[in-house]
Design a protein around this motif. Structure first.
Motif, PDB file in Angstrom:
ATOM      1  N   LEU A  43       0.811  -1.216   0.000  1.00  0.00           N
ATOM      2  CA  LEU A  43       0.000   0.000   0.000  1.00  0.00           C
ATOM      3  C   LEU A  43       0.842   1.262   0.000  1.00  0.00           C
ATOM      4  O   LEU A  43       0.332   2.358   0.244  1.00  0.00           O
ATOM      5  N   VAL A  44       2.137   1.120  -0.262  1.00  0.00           N
ATOM      6  CA  VAL A  44       3.032   2.270  -0.334  1.00  0.00           C
ATOM      7  C   VAL A  44       3.216   2.657  -1.792  1.00  0.00           C
ATOM      8  O   VAL A  44       3.520   1.813  -2.639  1.00  0.00           O
ATOM      9  N   GLY A  45       3.024   3.934  -2.094  1.00  0.00           N
ATOM     10  CA  GLY A  45       3.093   4.404  -3.461  1.00  0.00           C
ATOM     11  C   GLY A  45       4.457   4.902  -3.878  1.00  0.00           C
ATOM     12  O   GLY A  45       5.401   4.926  -3.085  1.00  0.00           O
ATOM     13  N   PRO A  46       4.582   5.344  -5.121  1.00  0.00           N
ATOM     14  CA  PRO A  46       5.877   5.768  -5.662  1.00  0.00           C
ATOM     15  C   PRO A  46       6.421   7.052  -5.044  1.00  0.00           C
ATOM     16  O   PRO A  46       7.610   7.344  -5.165  1.00  0.00           O
ATOM     17  N   PHE A  47       5.556   7.818  -4.376  1.00  0.00           N
ATOM     18  CA  PHE A  47       6.004   9.053  -3.743  1.00  0.00           C
ATOM     19  C   PHE A  47       6.113   8.918  -2.221  1.00  0.00           C
ATOM     20  O   PHE A  47       6.256   9.900  -1.505  1.00  0.00           O
TER      21      PHE A  47
ATOM     22  N   GLY B 136     -11.089   1.822  -2.745  1.00  0.00           N
ATOM     23  CA  GLY B 136     -10.061   2.622  -2.087  1.00  0.00           C
ATOM     24  C   GLY B 136     -10.486   4.059  -1.959  1.00  0.00           C
ATOM     25  O   GLY B 136     -11.496   4.489  -2.538  1.00  0.00           O
ATOM     26  N   SER B 137      -9.747   4.817  -1.203  1.00  0.00           N
ATOM     27  CA  SER B 137     -10.070   6.231  -1.013  1.00  0.00           C
ATOM     28  C   SER B 137      -8.809   7.065  -1.089  1.00  0.00           C
ATOM     29  O   SER B 137      -7.708   6.602  -0.793  1.00  0.00           O
ATOM     30  N   ALA B 138      -8.971   8.319  -1.498  1.00  0.00           N
ATOM     31  CA  ALA B 138      -7.836   9.227  -1.640  1.00  0.00           C
ATOM     32  C   ALA B 138      -8.338  10.658  -1.557  1.00  0.00           C
ATOM     33  O   ALA B 138      -9.538  10.929  -1.678  1.00  0.00           O
ATOM     34  N   LYS B 139      -7.415  11.578  -1.349  1.00  0.00           N
ATOM     35  CA  LYS B 139      -7.749  12.996  -1.398  1.00  0.00           C
ATOM     36  C   LYS B 139      -7.784  13.441  -2.857  1.00  0.00           C
ATOM     37  O   LYS B 139      -7.092  12.889  -3.711  1.00  0.00           O
TER      38      LYS B 139
ATOM     39  N   GLY C  62       3.807   7.849  -0.141  1.00  0.00           N
ATOM     40  CA  GLY C  62       2.536   7.916   0.578  1.00  0.00           C
ATOM     41  C   GLY C  62       1.922   6.539   0.744  1.00  0.00           C
ATOM     42  O   GLY C  62       2.252   5.606   0.020  1.00  0.00           O
ATOM     43  N   LYS C  63       1.026   6.423   1.716  1.00  0.00           N
ATOM     44  CA  LYS C  63       0.387   5.142   1.989  1.00  0.00           C
ATOM     45  C   LYS C  63      -1.079   5.200   1.559  1.00  0.00           C
ATOM     46  O   LYS C  63      -1.795   6.133   1.903  1.00  0.00           O
ATOM     47  N   GLY C  64      -1.488   4.226   0.800  1.00  0.00           N
ATOM     48  CA  GLY C  64      -2.865   4.161   0.341  1.00  0.00           C
ATOM     49  C   GLY C  64      -3.722   3.272   1.226  1.00  0.00           C
ATOM     50  O   GLY C  64      -3.248   2.670   2.183  1.00  0.00           O
ATOM     51  N   LYS C  65      -4.991   3.219   0.885  1.00  0.00           N
ATOM     52  CA  LYS C  65      -5.932   2.388   1.646  1.00  0.00           C
ATOM     53  C   LYS C  65      -6.870   1.702   0.658  1.00  0.00           C
ATOM     54  O   LYS C  65      -7.447   2.347  -0.215  1.00  0.00           O
TER      55      LYS C  65
ATOM     56  N   ALA D 126      -3.850   5.539  -7.774  1.00  0.00           N
ATOM     57  CA  ALA D 126      -4.068   4.665  -8.928  1.00  0.00           C
ATOM     58  C   ALA D 126      -2.929   3.663  -9.081  1.00  0.00           C
ATOM     59  O   ALA D 126      -3.152   2.514  -9.458  1.00  0.00           O
ATOM     60  N   TYR D 127      -1.706   4.094  -8.788  1.00  0.00           N
ATOM     61  CA  TYR D 127      -0.556   3.191  -8.831  1.00  0.00           C
ATOM     62  C   TYR D 127      -0.767   2.028  -7.860  1.00  0.00           C
ATOM     63  O   TYR D 127      -0.620   0.860  -8.221  1.00  0.00           O
ATOM     64  N   ILE D 128      -1.116   2.351  -6.630  1.00  0.00           N
ATOM     65  CA  ILE D 128      -1.329   1.329  -5.598  1.00  0.00           C
ATOM     66  C   ILE D 128      -2.502   0.415  -5.974  1.00  0.00           C
ATOM     67  O   ILE D 128      -2.441  -0.810  -5.845  1.00  0.00           O
ATOM     68  N   PHE D 129      -3.577   1.033  -6.458  1.00  0.00           N
ATOM     69  CA  PHE D 129      -4.786   0.279  -6.780  1.00  0.00           C
ATOM     70  C   PHE D 129      -4.542  -0.647  -7.967  1.00  0.00           C
ATOM     71  O   PHE D 129      -4.994  -1.799  -7.976  1.00  0.00           O
TER      72      PHE D 129
END
Length: 284
Positions: free
Chosen positions: A40-44, A81-84, A46-49, A94-97
């Motif tokens: 769940l960790v993205g390329p920048f 999933g959710s994001a700001k 950040g952590k996704g959900k 989108a990368y994480i998903f």
């Protein structure tokens, strides 16, 4: 599991599923994947959900029917999933998903990116949204039905899902004035091709890649489709850029090509006023 590159080559959107429930093995695999922090960790950084919502007889455990306006038949579950609603938050989400979607594909499950053809209100009742978060997209999960509906086949024709743009319309060599031929892309030919084959909203393929003259950097740009998804309140094509980054990096990893993502705009002349720089891949 199969090669990720092979999964990227063969994956198609699935909208009609068997009525068979997901096996206990596949349920366990999915739940394990979305609870593993490294997934769940993205390329920048950040952590996704991502939440998994199980469906039984087209309703959830809470008795909620998740609306998809007739586009999906017999789903057995959804990844949600959710994001700001911010530029890089959406790209990273989108990368994480997409990485999770490819994992599901490797399990033998069907998936379908959905950004504008589902009822967000119904899905919001199933997950906990953080402050200023929303649901950019979802995917149904299930075992693909052998014969897709006439509706599914017609929809693929309408969005030209099987017609991908050629290299000379998407990829460039050193400058946007020179298309990038496959034969000079070197070791990045396959990762770049995986970007070309990736899914995108309405198959618009908004990504534009520019390979630096020394072939050490690959710059990712978005060619915005004017007013696309404006009625949804967010730029859906930013999700396409996260998908492109995911396809590219996973292909690089499988091929043993080391590199990292950097936001370092090379300040090159754009194709048009609709072009925007997003990120660069720099080889190690």
């Amino acid at each position: 599991m199969n090669s990720l590159i092979e999964s990227m080559r063969t994956r198609q959107s699935v909208r009609t599923y068997e009525t068979q429930k997901l096996s206990e093995h596949d349920l366990a695999q999915i739940n394990a994947y979305i609870t593993e922090e490294q997934n769940l960790v993205g390329p920048f950084g950040g952590k996704g959900k991502i939440d998994f919502v199980l469906i039984k007889n087209n309703v959830t455990d809470k008795g909620i029917k998740l609306g998809t306006y007739g586009f999906i038949k017999n789903p057995q579950g959804y990844l949600v999933g959710s994001a700001k609603n911010e530029k890089y938050a959406l790209v990273e989400y989108a990368y994480i998903f997409h990485r999770a979607i490819l994992y599901a594909v490797q399990l033998g499950l069907g998936t379908c990116w959905m950004g504008g053809t589902f009822n967000r209100n119904s899905f919001e009742k199933e997950i906990v949204l953080g402050e200023d978060e929303f649901i950019p997209c979802v995917t149904p999960l299930g075992y693909p039905k052998g014969k897709q509906r006439v509706f599914d086949r017609a929809l693929r024709m309408v969005v030209k899902a099987d017609n991908k743009k050629p290299w000379d319309q998407l990829f460039y060599n050193g400058t946007f004035e020179k298309p990038l031929p496959k034969e000079i892309a070197g070791g990045l030919e396959v990762p770049i091709e995986m970007v070309r084959l990736g899914p995108s909203a309405s198959n618009k393929q908004p990504w534009r890649l520019l390979l630096s003259e020394d072939q050490k950097s690959c710059h990712f740009y978005i060619e915005h489709t004017p007013n696309y998804s404006s009625g949804l309140g967010y730029d859906m094509q930013l999700l396409d850029m996260g998908i492109a980054m995911c396809q590219f990096e996973l292909a690089c990893m499988e091929l043993g090509i080391a590199g990292k993502w950097l936001i370092e705009d090379p300040q090159l002349a754009f194709i048009s006023g609709n072009t925007e720089y997003i990120v660069s891949w720099k080889m190690a």
